[in-house]
Design an enzyme around this catalytic site. Structure first.
Site, mmCIF file in Angstrom:
data_model
loop_
_atom_site.group_PDB
_atom_site.id
_atom_site.type_symbol
_atom_site.label_atom_id
_atom_site.label_comp_id
_atom_site.label_asym_id
_atom_site.label_seq_id
_atom_site.Cartn_x
_atom_site.Cartn_y
_atom_site.Cartn_z
ATOM 1 N NE ARG A 101 -3.502 0.731 1.458
ATOM 2 C CZ ARG A 101 -5.266 0.392 2.234
ATOM 3 N NH1 ARG A 101 -5.250 1.320 2.977
ATOM 4 N NH2 ARG A 101 -6.252 0.095 2.065
ATOM 5 C CG HIS A 151 -8.368 -0.033 -2.956
ATOM 6 N ND1 HIS A 151 -7.699 -0.597 -2.605
ATOM 7 C CD2 HIS A 151 -8.950 -0.073 -1.750
ATOM 8 C CE1 HIS A 151 -7.626 -1.028 -1.402
ATOM 9 N NE2 HIS A 151 -8.707 -0.737 -0.845
ATOM 10 C CD GLN A 184 -13.236 -2.055 -0.478
ATOM 11 O OE1 GLN A 184 -11.930 -1.584 0.561
ATOM 12 N NE2 GLN A 184 -14.093 -2.458 -0.368
ATOM 13 C CG ASP A 198 -13.624 5.427 -0.633
ATOM 14 O OD1 ASP A 198 -13.327 5.988 0.526
ATOM 15 O OD2 ASP A 198 -12.757 6.363 -1.372
ATOM 16 C CB CYS A 238 -14.232 0.987 -0.006
ATOM 17 S SG CYS A 238 -13.347 2.483 0.475
ATOM 18 N NE ARG A 280 -10.539 -5.692 0.379
ATOM 19 C CZ ARG A 280 -9.598 -4.157 1.302
ATOM 20 N NH1 ARG A 280 -9.578 -3.264 1.280
ATOM 21 N NH2 ARG A 280 -7.889 -4.388 0.740
HETATM 22 N N1 CP Z 1 -11.141 -0.563 2.280
HETATM 23 C C1 CP Z 1 -10.169 -0.454 2.547
HETATM 24 O O1 CP Z 1 -8.783 -0.667 2.426
HETATM 25 O O2 CP Z 1 -9.792 -0.172 4.297
HETATM 26 P P1 CP Z 1 -8.338 -0.476 4.720
HETATM 27 O O3 CP Z 1 -8.032 1.529 4.834
HETATM 28 O O4 CP Z 1 -8.146 -0.363 6.310
HETATM 29 O O5 CP Z 1 -7.355 -0.607 4.885
HETATM 30 N N1 NVA Z 2 -9.828 6.589 -1.200
HETATM 31 C C1 NVA Z 2 -9.475 5.942 0.402
HETATM 32 C C2 NVA Z 2 -9.705 4.939 0.194
HETATM 33 C C3 NVA Z 2 -9.452 4.002 1.647
HETATM 34 C C4 NVA Z 2 -9.251 2.927 1.798
HETATM 35 C C5 NVA Z 2 -8.416 6.526 0.606
HETATM 36 O O1 NVA Z 2 -7.346 6.233 -0.969
HETATM 37 O O2 NVA Z 2 -8.264 6.868 1.773
#
Ligand code: CP
Ligand code: NVA
Length: 308
Positions: A108, A135, A138, A226, A265, A293
């Site tokens: 990530r 992502h 997700q 989101d 998400c 997930r």
């Molecule tokens: N939806 C998602 O990716 O959650 P986290 O940021 O908690 O991993």
């Molecule tokens: N769009 C959000 C998703 C988090 C899972 C971010 O990137 O913060």
């Protein structure tokens, strides 16, 4: 060649469908079991996943860790700041070293270019656990949740409200691969990535961009939103002001198809992008989505490691 999962297109539509089917089967087969008990076939016994985090995470971290346990393997969590990456060791050298010790890497990160570099130098599969651009993991979980509720993906009518962010980009990619319609309702200047939109349209998905929230949700069987401000995104207060008309509240849900499902998400910023009424209401599938997930990540891992 390692099978990287940087985007849904790396697997393709048929394989994404296969991932969803496998997740449904595995989820059913272990219903009621203790959560860390391995699946009967333990297909990743002896395998290790390294997870690199340059941003916060709850769901991605726990779902991949539990996914590896349920597949019979194990996982290492590497907070980038406490590794030598945090002191400037290059992505390329990190990729070379990890490839000698683990079977797959999930990362990530803030900059999508970093995951591309990691995948270039790694000799093991690299999985996208969220970048500034996309992502995909997700979206496998989201599609699983939609299919589980009895919807067919081809021809599905889906609405996205708010910021055209990383999650929106991957959902648009899915529209192309699985042949559904996505109406994106959001303010000017916050549109999703133009490349994702063009590729999804070329692949046979219908992508409609509008600044009218009602137009976005009209006829939608699934309504998705989101956070208005993603991790690492600058200009939070400006975003929140521009996004206000796209808040998913009871009235907006009522303008979608009857019994439309609501997805997010998570983490949610309650009473910003979505009201408590919708999050906690009968149309919300967000807790199934979060659980999925885990089931979806198992399929992604199996595909990347050549077991699906
Ligand atoms: N939806 C998602 O990716 O959650 P986290 O940021 O908690 O991993
Ligand atoms: N769009 C959000 C998703 C988090 C899972 C971010 O990137 O913060």
């Amino acid at each position: 060649m390692a099978k990287d999962f940087l985007s849904l297109s790396d697997a393709g539509g048929d394989m994404v469908a296969a991932m969803i089917n496998d997740a449904i089967d595995r989820k059913a087969a272990r219903k009621g079991w203790a959560k860390a008990r391995p699946d009967a076939d333990a297909p990743l016994a002896g395998h290790v996943l390294a997870m690199i985090f340059e941003k916060n995470s709850t769901r991605t971290r726990v779902s991949f860790d539990m996914a590896m346990r349920q597949l019979g393997g194990s996982a290492l969590i590497l907070e980038a700041g406490s590794t030598q990456i945090g002191r400037g060791e290059s992505i390329a050298d990190t990729a070379r070293v990890l490839s000698r010790m683990v079977d797959a890497i999930m990362i990530r990160t803030d900059d999508h270019a970093k995951i591309e570099e990691l995948a270039h130098y790694a000799e093991v599969p690299v999985i996208n656990g969220l970048t500034d651009l996309s992502h995909p993991c997700q979206i496998v979980a989201d599609l699983l949740t939609v299919v589980e509720r009895g919807f067919a993906l081809p021809g599905l009518q889906l609405a996205w409200l708010g910021d055209g962010n990383n999650v929106a980009n991957s959902l648009i990619e899915a529209a192309g691969l699985m042949k559904f319609t996505i109406r994106v309702g959001g303010p000017a200047g916050y549109e999703p990535d133009a490349g994702f939109v063009a590729r999804a349209r070329a692949a046979g998905g219908e992508v409609i961009l509008t600044q009218d929230a009602r137009e976005a949700v009209a006829g939608a069987q699934v309504v998705v939103t989101d956070t208005w401000v993603s991790m690492g995104q600058a200009g939070g207060e400006v975003h929140v002001a521009a996004m206000q008309p796209y808040q998913v509240d009871g009235a907006l849900m009522a303008a979608a198809a009857p019994d439309a499902m609501f997805l997010h998400c998570l983490p949610a910023h309650r009473n910003e992008e979505v009201t408590d009424e919708v999050m906690d209401g009968p149309q919300s599938a967000v807790w199934d989505e979060a659980e999925n997930r885990l089931h979806a990540q198992k399929s992604v891992l199996l595909w990347a490691l050549g077991k699906l």
